[in-house]
Design a protein around this motif. Structure first.
Motif, PDB file in Angstrom:
ATOM      1  N   MET A   1       0.452  -1.318  -0.505  1.00 18.26           N
ATOM      2  CA  MET A   1      -0.143  -0.218  -0.019  1.00 18.26           C
ATOM      3  C   MET A   1       0.855   0.986   0.381  1.00 18.26           C
ATOM      4  SD  MET A   1      -2.796   1.030   2.705  1.00 18.26           S
ATOM      5  CE  MET A   1      -3.410   2.228   2.083  1.00 18.26           C
ATOM      6  N   ILE A   2       0.304   2.143  -0.763  1.00 19.70           N
ATOM      7  CA  ILE A   2       1.364   3.681  -0.608  1.00 19.70           C
ATOM      8  C   ILE A   2       1.176   4.319   0.028  1.00 19.70           C
ATOM      9  CG2 ILE A   2       1.461   5.651  -2.095  1.00 19.70           C
ATOM     10  CD1 ILE A   2       1.715   3.706  -4.944  1.00 19.70           C
ATOM     11  N   PRO A   3       1.966   4.984   1.339  1.00 18.99           N
ATOM     12  CA  PRO A   3       1.288   5.839   2.452  1.00 18.99           C
ATOM     13  C   PRO A   3       0.125   6.968   1.704  1.00 18.99           C
ATOM     14  CG  PRO A   3       3.427   6.166   1.787  1.00 18.99           C
ATOM     15  CD  PRO A   3       3.058   4.836   0.996  1.00 18.99           C
ATOM     16  N   PHE A   4       0.071   7.494   2.408  1.00 14.95           N
ATOM     17  CA  PHE A   4      -0.595   9.001   1.823  1.00 14.95           C
ATOM     18  C   PHE A   4       0.202  10.086   1.594  1.00 14.95           C
ATOM     19  CE2 PHE A   4      -4.143  12.655   2.352  1.00 14.95           C
ATOM     20  CZ  PHE A   4      -5.178  12.243   2.056  1.00 14.95           C
ATOM     21  N   ALA A   5      -0.027  10.480   0.472  1.00 11.18           N
ATOM     22  CA  ALA A   5       1.085  11.513   0.431  1.00 11.18           C
ATOM     23  C   ALA A   5       0.895  13.233   0.720  1.00 11.18           C
ATOM     24  CB  ALA A   5       0.779  11.613  -1.315  1.00 11.18           C
ATOM     25  N   TRP A   6      -0.417  13.694   1.602  1.00  9.90           N
ATOM     26  CA  TRP A   6       0.174  14.642   2.255  1.00  9.90           C
ATOM     27  C   TRP A   6      -0.484  14.771   3.747  1.00  9.90           C
ATOM     28  CZ3 TRP A   6      -3.011  13.185  -2.166  1.00  9.90           C
ATOM     29  CH2 TRP A   6      -2.649  13.465  -3.724  1.00  9.90           C
ATOM     30  N   ASP A   7      -0.056  16.004   4.324  1.00  3.68           N
ATOM     31  CA  ASP A   7       0.233  15.677   4.859  1.00  3.68           C
ATOM     32  C   ASP A   7      -0.417  16.988   6.237  1.00  3.68           C
ATOM     33  OD1 ASP A   7       0.674  18.484   4.934  1.00  3.68           O
ATOM     34  OD2 ASP A   7       3.223  17.816   6.043  1.00  3.68           O
ATOM     35  N   ALA A   8      -1.240  17.509   7.316  1.00  2.00           N
ATOM     36  CA  ALA A   8      -2.315  17.919   7.451  1.00  2.00           C
ATOM     37  C   ALA A   8      -2.439  19.630   6.692  1.00  2.00           C
ATOM     38  CB  ALA A   8      -2.194  18.215   8.958  1.00  2.00           C
ATOM     39  N   ALA A   9      -1.092  20.694   7.237  1.00  2.00           N
ATOM     40  CA  ALA A   9      -0.737  21.085   6.759  1.00  2.00           C
ATOM     41  C   ALA A   9      -0.812  21.623   5.596  1.00  2.00           C
ATOM     42  CB  ALA A   9       1.170  21.233   6.542  1.00  2.00           C
ATOM     43  N   ARG A  10      -0.151  20.121   4.393  1.00  2.00           N
ATOM     44  CA  ARG A  10      -0.265  20.915   3.118  1.00  2.00           C
ATOM     45  C   ARG A  10      -1.804  20.618   2.512  1.00  2.00           C
ATOM     46  NH1 ARG A  10       0.183  22.603  -1.325  1.00  2.00           N
ATOM     47  NH2 ARG A  10       0.146  20.714  -3.207  1.00  2.00           N
ATOM     48  N   LEU A  11      -2.427  19.649   3.260  1.00  2.00           N
ATOM     49  CA  LEU A  11      -3.995  19.595   3.087  1.00  2.00           C
ATOM     50  C   LEU A  11      -4.874  21.120   3.131  1.00  2.00           C
ATOM     51  CD1 LEU A  11      -4.654  15.981   4.058  1.00  2.00           C
ATOM     52  CD2 LEU A  11      -4.805  17.188   1.830  1.00  2.00           C
ATOM     53  N   THR A  12      -4.860  21.631   4.198  1.00  2.00           N
ATOM     54  CA  THR A  12      -5.154  23.582   5.058  1.00  2.00           C
ATOM     55  C   THR A  12      -4.456  23.780   3.570  1.00  2.00           C
ATOM     56  OG1 THR A  12      -4.936  22.316   7.126  1.00  2.00           O
ATOM     57  CG2 THR A  12      -4.962  24.633   6.527  1.00  2.00           C
ATOM     58  N   GLU A  13      -3.490  23.767   3.719  1.00  2.00           N
ATOM     59  CA  GLU A  13      -3.283  25.046   1.794  1.00  2.00           C
ATOM     60  C   GLU A  13      -4.206  24.975   1.240  1.00  2.00           C
ATOM     61  OE1 GLU A  13       0.527  25.436  -1.224  1.00  2.00           O
ATOM     62  OE2 GLU A  13       1.152  24.472   0.968  1.00  2.00           O
ATOM     63  N   LEU A  14      -3.874  23.256   0.792  1.00  2.00           N
ATOM     64  CA  LEU A  14      -5.001  23.496  -0.518  1.00  2.00           C
ATOM     65  C   LEU A  14      -6.365  23.585  -0.281  1.00  2.00           C
ATOM     66  CD1 LEU A  14      -3.868  19.752  -1.471  1.00  2.00           C
ATOM     67  CD2 LEU A  14      -3.488  21.709  -2.855  1.00  2.00           C
ATOM     68  N   ALA A  15      -6.958  23.444   0.460  1.00  2.00           N
ATOM     69  CA  ALA A  15      -8.764  24.012   0.931  1.00  2.00           C
ATOM     70  C   ALA A  15      -8.226  25.414   1.197  1.00  2.00           C
ATOM     71  CB  ALA A  15      -8.484  23.351   2.247  1.00  2.00           C
ATOM     72  N   ASP A  16      -7.712  26.020   1.491  1.00  2.00           N
ATOM     73  CA  ASP A  16      -7.815  27.626   1.694  1.00  2.00           C
ATOM     74  C   ASP A  16      -7.570  27.918   0.370  1.00  2.00           C
ATOM     75  OD1 ASP A  16      -7.933  27.695   4.952  1.00  2.00           O
ATOM     76  OD2 ASP A  16      -5.482  27.612   4.353  1.00  2.00           O
ATOM     77  N   ARG A  17      -6.440  26.956   0.038  1.00  2.00           N
ATOM     78  CA  ARG A  17      -6.769  27.944  -2.075  1.00  2.00           C
ATOM     79  C   ARG A  17      -7.751  27.765  -2.603  1.00  2.00           C
ATOM     80  NH1 ARG A  17      -1.958  25.644  -5.076  1.00  2.00           N
ATOM     81  NH2 ARG A  17      -0.889  26.899  -3.485  1.00  2.00           N
ATOM     82  N   HIS A  18      -8.220  26.358  -2.470  1.00  2.00           N
ATOM     83  CA  HIS A  18      -9.454  25.984  -3.593  1.00  2.00           C
ATOM     84  C   HIS A  18     -10.973  26.142  -3.320  1.00  2.00           C
ATOM     85  CE1 HIS A  18      -6.394  24.802  -7.010  1.00  2.00           C
ATOM     86  NE2 HIS A  18      -5.809  24.495  -5.221  1.00  2.00           N
ATOM     87  N   GLY A  19     -10.680  26.214  -1.733  1.00  2.00           N
ATOM     88  CA  GLY A  19     -12.268  26.264  -1.208  1.00  2.00           C
ATOM     89  C   GLY A  19     -12.322  24.656  -0.544  1.00  2.00           C
ATOM     90  N   THR A  20     -13.706  24.274  -0.113  1.00  2.00           N
ATOM     91  CA  THR A  20     -13.785  22.943   0.992  1.00  2.00           C
ATOM     92  C   THR A  20     -15.086  22.763   0.787  1.00  2.00           C
ATOM     93  OG1 THR A  20     -15.175  23.800   2.914  1.00  2.00           O
ATOM     94  CG2 THR A  20     -12.028  22.982   2.453  1.00  2.00           C
ATOM     95  N   PRO A  21     -15.946  22.024  -0.553  1.00  2.00           N
ATOM     96  CA  PRO A  21     -14.979  20.478   0.001  1.00  2.00           C
ATOM     97  C   PRO A  21     -13.738  20.400  -1.311  1.00  2.00           C
ATOM     98  CG  PRO A  21     -17.113  20.467  -0.750  1.00  2.00           C
ATOM     99  CD  PRO A  21     -18.079  21.226  -0.717  1.00  2.00           C
ATOM    100  N   CYS A  22     -12.824  20.100  -0.331  1.00  2.00           N
ATOM    101  CA  CYS A  22     -11.826  20.021  -1.607  1.00  2.00           C
ATOM    102  C   CYS A  22     -10.918  18.375  -1.565  1.00  2.00           C
ATOM    103  CB  CYS A  22     -10.566  20.761  -1.443  1.00  2.00           C
ATOM    104  SG  CYS A  22      -9.394  20.562  -2.406  1.00  2.00           S
ATOM    105  N   PHE A  23     -11.470  18.032  -2.891  1.00  2.00           N
ATOM    106  CA  PHE A  23     -10.751  16.618  -3.165  1.00  2.00           C
ATOM    107  C   PHE A  23      -9.380  16.296  -3.773  1.00  2.00           C
ATOM    108  CE2 PHE A  23     -15.624  16.838  -2.896  1.00  2.00           C
ATOM    109  CZ  PHE A  23     -15.674  15.609  -2.036  1.00  2.00           C
ATOM    110  N   VAL A  24      -8.755  15.664  -3.212  1.00  2.00           N
ATOM    111  CA  VAL A  24      -7.063  15.714  -3.540  1.00  2.00           C
ATOM    112  C   VAL A  24      -7.489  14.352  -3.752  1.00  2.00           C
ATOM    113  CG1 VAL A  24      -4.820  16.250  -3.329  1.00  2.00           C
ATOM    114  CG2 VAL A  24      -6.882  17.528  -2.353  1.00  2.00           C
ATOM    115  N   TYR A  25      -6.516  14.496  -5.399  1.00  2.00           N
ATOM    116  CA  TYR A  25      -5.886  13.050  -5.170  1.00  2.00           C
ATOM    117  C   TYR A  25      -4.602  12.133  -5.529  1.00  2.00           C
ATOM    118  CZ  TYR A  25     -10.930  13.461  -6.917  1.00  2.00           C
ATOM    119  OH  TYR A  25     -12.510  12.979  -6.539  1.00  2.00           O
TER     120      TYR A  25
END
Length: 64
Positions: A1-25
């Motif tokens: 199994m491949i580990p999750f690629a993003w930590d909480a800080a990166r996900l928060t940054e993406l949510a701030d930039r793109h709004g929520t809900p924000c789906f990251v693949y």
């Protein structure tokens, strides 16, 4: 199994930039998971992707 690629800080940054809900693949993870599923099933089984549930264009191209 491949580990999750993003930590909480990166996900928060993406949510701030793109709004929520924000789906990251991670397409590499999606491809690897698909390949693992495909290899576990008999060739006669068709894998169907639920477009309505996940209409992201990059995912659609990946599983087309």
């Amino acid at each position: 199994m491949i580990p999750f690629a993003w930590d909480a800080a990166r996900l928060t940054e993406l949510a701030d930039r793109h709004g929520t809900p924000c789906f990251v693949y991670d397409l590499a993870t999606a491809r690897a998971d698909y390949a693992r599923l495909r290899s576990a099933l008999p060739a006669r089984v068709t894998i169907a992707y639920a477009v309505k549930a996940n209409p992201h264009e990059a995912l659609l191209r990946t599983f087309a």
